[in-house]
Design a protein around this motif. Structure first.
Motif, PDB file in Angstrom:
ATOM      1  N   VAL A  74      15.528 -13.137  -3.986  1.00  0.00           N
ATOM      2  CA  VAL A  74      14.736 -12.756  -4.259  1.00  0.00           C
ATOM      3  C   VAL A  74      15.237 -11.232  -3.373  1.00  0.00           C
ATOM      4  O   VAL A  74      15.086 -10.761  -2.128  1.00  0.00           O
ATOM      5  N   ALA A  75      15.131 -10.182  -3.901  1.00  0.00           N
ATOM      6  CA  ALA A  75      16.030  -8.622  -3.074  1.00  0.00           C
ATOM      7  C   ALA A  75      14.780  -6.825  -3.610  1.00  0.00           C
ATOM      8  O   ALA A  75      14.903  -7.076  -4.501  1.00  0.00           O
ATOM      9  N   GLY A  76      15.125  -7.008  -2.616  1.00  0.00           N
ATOM     10  CA  GLY A  76      15.004  -5.478  -3.038  1.00  0.00           C
ATOM     11  C   GLY A  76      13.469  -4.371  -1.685  1.00  0.00           C
ATOM     12  O   GLY A  76      13.787  -4.277  -0.707  1.00  0.00           O
ATOM     13  N   PRO A  77      13.132  -3.255  -1.962  1.00  0.00           N
ATOM     14  CA  PRO A  77      12.684  -2.291  -1.259  1.00  0.00           C
ATOM     15  C   PRO A  77      11.521  -2.879  -0.860  1.00  0.00           C
ATOM     16  O   PRO A  77      10.644  -3.845  -1.295  1.00  0.00           O
ATOM     17  N   CYS A  78      11.341  -2.284   0.854  1.00  0.00           N
ATOM     18  CA  CYS A  78       9.909  -2.639   0.944  1.00  0.00           C
ATOM     19  C   CYS A  78       8.625  -2.183  -0.605  1.00  0.00           C
ATOM     20  O   CYS A  78       8.033  -3.119  -0.414  1.00  0.00           O
ATOM     21  N   SER A  79       9.261  -1.072  -0.174  1.00  0.00           N
ATOM     22  CA  SER A  79       7.733  -0.114  -1.632  1.00  0.00           C
ATOM     23  C   SER A  79       8.514   0.425  -2.569  1.00  0.00           C
ATOM     24  O   SER A  79       9.828   1.302  -2.236  1.00  0.00           O
ATOM     25  N   PHE A 115       2.707   5.042   4.899  1.00  0.00           N
ATOM     26  CA  PHE A 115       2.282   5.880   4.063  1.00  0.00           C
ATOM     27  C   PHE A 115       1.500   3.735   3.247  1.00  0.00           C
ATOM     28  O   PHE A 115       2.300   2.571   3.463  1.00  0.00           O
ATOM     29  N   GLN A 116       0.706   4.393   2.013  1.00  0.00           N
ATOM     30  CA  GLN A 116       0.610   2.826   1.851  1.00  0.00           C
ATOM     31  C   GLN A 116       0.459   2.385   0.183  1.00  0.00           C
ATOM     32  O   GLN A 116       0.348   1.048  -0.375  1.00  0.00           O
ATOM     33  N   GLY A 117       2.112   3.237  -0.151  1.00  0.00           N
ATOM     34  CA  GLY A 117       2.585   2.627  -1.443  1.00  0.00           C
ATOM     35  C   GLY A 117       1.953   3.972  -2.350  1.00  0.00           C
ATOM     36  O   GLY A 117       0.790   4.121  -2.247  1.00  0.00           O
ATOM     37  N   HIS A 118       2.659   3.560  -3.546  1.00  0.00           N
ATOM     38  CA  HIS A 118       2.448   4.263  -4.811  1.00  0.00           C
ATOM     39  C   HIS A 118       0.733   3.751  -6.069  1.00  0.00           C
ATOM     40  O   HIS A 118       0.516   4.776  -6.660  1.00  0.00           O
ATOM     41  N   GLY A 119       0.931   2.489  -5.400  1.00  0.00           N
ATOM     42  CA  GLY A 119      -0.559   1.878  -6.778  1.00  0.00           C
ATOM     43  C   GLY A 119      -0.038   1.688  -8.142  1.00  0.00           C
ATOM     44  O   GLY A 119       0.906   1.342  -8.091  1.00  0.00           O
ATOM     45  N   GLU A 120      -1.142   2.185  -9.190  1.00  0.00           N
ATOM     46  CA  GLU A 120      -0.427   1.731  -9.915  1.00  0.00           C
ATOM     47  C   GLU A 120       0.820   2.552 -10.315  1.00  0.00           C
ATOM     48  O   GLU A 120       1.307   1.923 -11.708  1.00  0.00           O
ATOM     49  N   SER A 121       0.855   3.319  -9.953  1.00  0.00           N
ATOM     50  CA  SER A 121       1.713   4.279 -10.565  1.00  0.00           C
ATOM     51  C   SER A 121       3.063   3.671 -10.482  1.00  0.00           C
ATOM     52  O   SER A 121       3.858   2.659 -10.964  1.00  0.00           O
ATOM     53  N   ALA A 122       3.339   2.794  -9.596  1.00  0.00           N
ATOM     54  CA  ALA A 122       4.442   2.075  -8.949  1.00  0.00           C
ATOM     55  C   ALA A 122       4.692   1.007  -9.692  1.00  0.00           C
ATOM     56  O   ALA A 122       5.631   0.032  -9.942  1.00  0.00           O
ATOM     57  N   LEU A 123       3.327  -0.100 -10.499  1.00  0.00           N
ATOM     58  CA  LEU A 123       3.871  -1.178 -10.956  1.00  0.00           C
ATOM     59  C   LEU A 123       4.117  -0.305 -12.495  1.00  0.00           C
ATOM     60  O   LEU A 123       4.853  -1.755 -12.941  1.00  0.00           O
ATOM     61  N   SER A 124       3.645   0.118 -13.133  1.00  0.00           N
ATOM     62  CA  SER A 124       5.035   1.114 -14.189  1.00  0.00           C
ATOM     63  C   SER A 124       6.202   1.285 -14.222  1.00  0.00           C
ATOM     64  O   SER A 124       6.965   1.079 -14.607  1.00  0.00           O
ATOM     65  N   LEU A 125       6.979   1.300 -12.713  1.00  0.00           N
ATOM     66  CA  LEU A 125       8.464   1.742 -12.818  1.00  0.00           C
ATOM     67  C   LEU A 125       8.811   0.356 -12.341  1.00  0.00           C
ATOM     68  O   LEU A 125       9.644   0.122 -12.615  1.00  0.00           O
ATOM     69  N   LEU A 126       8.092  -0.290 -11.694  1.00  0.00           N
ATOM     70  CA  LEU A 126       8.789  -2.353 -11.636  1.00  0.00           C
ATOM     71  C   LEU A 126       8.518  -2.031 -12.840  1.00  0.00           C
ATOM     72  O   LEU A 126       9.492  -3.534 -13.640  1.00  0.00           O
ATOM     73  N   ALA A 283      13.888   5.653   4.045  1.00  0.00           N
ATOM     74  CA  ALA A 283      13.001   4.486   3.289  1.00  0.00           C
ATOM     75  C   ALA A 283      11.793   5.243   3.813  1.00  0.00           C
ATOM     76  O   ALA A 283      11.583   5.653   5.275  1.00  0.00           O
ATOM     77  N   LEU A 284      10.384   4.843   3.011  1.00  0.00           N
ATOM     78  CA  LEU A 284       9.062   5.371   3.418  1.00  0.00           C
ATOM     79  C   LEU A 284       8.426   4.701   4.038  1.00  0.00           C
ATOM     80  O   LEU A 284       7.436   4.648   4.734  1.00  0.00           O
ATOM     81  N   SER A 285       8.850   2.990   4.072  1.00  0.00           N
ATOM     82  CA  SER A 285       8.431   1.490   5.529  1.00  0.00           C
ATOM     83  C   SER A 285       9.772   1.096   5.126  1.00  0.00           C
ATOM     84  O   SER A 285      10.247   0.314   4.531  1.00  0.00           O
ATOM     85  N   ASP A 286       9.907   0.404   6.326  1.00  0.00           N
ATOM     86  CA  ASP A 286      10.671  -0.749   6.754  1.00  0.00           C
ATOM     87  C   ASP A 286      12.011  -0.245   6.459  1.00  0.00           C
ATOM     88  O   ASP A 286      12.385  -1.269   6.430  1.00  0.00           O
ATOM     89  N   GLY A 287      12.592   0.685   6.930  1.00  0.00           N
ATOM     90  CA  GLY A 287      13.904   1.291   6.706  1.00  0.00           C
ATOM     91  C   GLY A 287      14.643   0.313   7.167  1.00  0.00           C
ATOM     92  O   GLY A 287      15.714  -0.354   6.911  1.00  0.00           O
ATOM     93  N   PRO A 288      14.080  -0.054   8.951  1.00  0.00           N
ATOM     94  CA  PRO A 288      15.915  -0.164  10.206  1.00  0.00           C
ATOM     95  C   PRO A 288      15.176  -2.403   9.390  1.00  0.00           C
ATOM     96  O   PRO A 288      16.957  -2.792  10.579  1.00  0.00           O
ATOM     97  N   GLN A 289      14.848  -2.819   9.180  1.00  0.00           N
ATOM     98  CA  GLN A 289      15.023  -4.097   8.664  1.00  0.00           C
ATOM     99  C   GLN A 289      15.419  -4.550   7.060  1.00  0.00           C
ATOM    100  O   GLN A 289      15.938  -5.415   6.735  1.00  0.00           O
ATOM    101  N   SER A 290      15.851  -3.233   6.128  1.00  0.00           N
ATOM    102  CA  SER A 290      16.740  -2.771   5.379  1.00  0.00           C
ATOM    103  C   SER A 290      18.235  -2.828   5.436  1.00  0.00           C
ATOM    104  O   SER A 290      18.515  -2.242   5.707  1.00  0.00           O
ATOM    105  N   LEU A 291      18.525  -3.860   4.308  1.00  0.00           N
ATOM    106  CA  LEU A 291      20.110  -4.207   4.226  1.00  0.00           C
ATOM    107  C   LEU A 291      20.276  -2.516   2.996  1.00  0.00           C
ATOM    108  O   LEU A 291      19.398  -2.730   2.236  1.00  0.00           O
TER     109      LEU A 291
END
Length: 336
Positions: A74-79, A115-126, A283-291
């Protein structure tokens, strides 16, 4: 002719029940076991020592989480930040051999100003990223009121560490048929974690995957959390549920992620969750831990010999898919 095997579990206060009385009810009852542990349905005994599988249908075919199956990546960004970023990441991690895309639409954060995430609009992007890449989608639900719309997009619904003991939410996801990824709480014991899984199982949903993502300990100077690798063999002896490791949240630093992922594979984990971002520094969140995407591609190449050694790697992990990115304001598709 195949014989029919059924398992019937009695839960609640069963101390006064004599197993011999149950055994004598019918000549067709082969065995009666008393499960002593408080997590009845989650216990390995409940399935007579057989480890369970969680099968998740995706656009690229069904993916199985389980002890006797290939490692699920499983891979991808925090948000989820924007359309181009999430689709680009999906295509690249799929090309490197990932099976699922992770990305947060709703993000629980320690600070109310983060940053709390984009909410419902982010679901459509997923949803667009799924169509573009064919990957399965794993994303977090934080509130019972959001479950239906999250479940419309997610192939696996994630319960985050901070919600591990949100019992109303556990019961709600337990009442759905959607597979659930249950992360271990920041300071939760293994028994508390398994009891949280029991809430989901008791509500009728058997499709639970456990995710160790690091626990809080006394030394937080060099790593974000402490990855409990010992949880893998301990869980194997206690529960039939599949096990995932998230070394990104556990270490908090990208440079330690590959080493801890390899340790987890050697310990027998069923799945890895790796944070990946095209540009971690922004990154808007958790950049230091992201490859980086390139770092993830290298990581997958380095994982291949170890995965093959333990019999948990397939050709699909290491053969890059030939994908081309086509993004517009309304849709994205993949070729290859």
């Amino acid at each position: 002719m195949k014989s029919l095997v059924s398992i019937i579990g009695l839960v609640g206060d069963t101390k006064e029940i004599d197993p011999k009385q149950i055994q004598n009810l019918s000549p067709f009852i082969e065995q009666v076991l008393r499960v002593e542990k408080p997590f009845k349905r989650a216990s390995l005994e409940f399935r007579y020592g057989e480890h369970s599988e969680v099968v998740v249908p995706t656009l690229n075919g069904s993916i199985t989480f389980g002890q006797n199956h290939p490692l699920v990546i499983v891979a991808g960004p925090c948000s989820v930040e924007n359309e181009e970023m999430i689709i680009e990441t999906a295509l690249r991690v799929r090309g490197a051999g990932a099976h699922f895309l992770r990305g947060g639409a709703y993000k629980p954060r320690t600070s109310p100003y983060a940053f709390q995430g984009h909410g419902e609009s982010a679901l459509s992007l997923l949803a667009k990223a799924r169509l573009a890449s064919g990957l399965g989608i794993i994303t977090e639900v934080m509130d019972t009121s959001d479950l239906d719309k999250v479940a419309e997009v997610a192939d696996v619904v994630q319960i985050g560490a901070r919600n591990m003991q949100n019992f109303s939410l556990l019961k709600k996801v337990g009442a759905t048929a959607k597979p659930v990824l249950l992360k271990r709480g920041l300071s939760a014991t293994i028994e508390e974690w398994l009891m949280a899984a029991e809430y989901i199982l008791a509500a009728g949903n058997p499709n639970v995957i456990l995710c160790e993502r690091g626990i809080r300990s006394f030394d937080r100077q060099y790593t974000r959390n402490t990855l409990d690798i010992s949880a893998i063999p301990v869980l194997r002896s206690l529960t039939h549920l599949p096990i995932m490791i998230d070394p990104s949240h556990a270490t908090g630093k990208a440079e330690y992620v590959p080493t801890m992922a390899m340790a987890a594979v050697a310990a027998g984990v069923d799945s890895l969750m790796i944070e990946v971002h095209p540009n971690p520094a922004k990154a808007l969140s958790d950049g230091p831990q992201s490859l980086t995407v390139e770092g993830f591609e290298k990581f997958m190449q380095e994982m291949s010999p170890l995965g093959r050694f333990f019999g948990r790697w397939t050709q699909n992990h290491s053969t890059p898919a030939k994908l081309s990115l086509q993004v517009s304001s309304s849709t994205a598709i993949f070729s290859g």
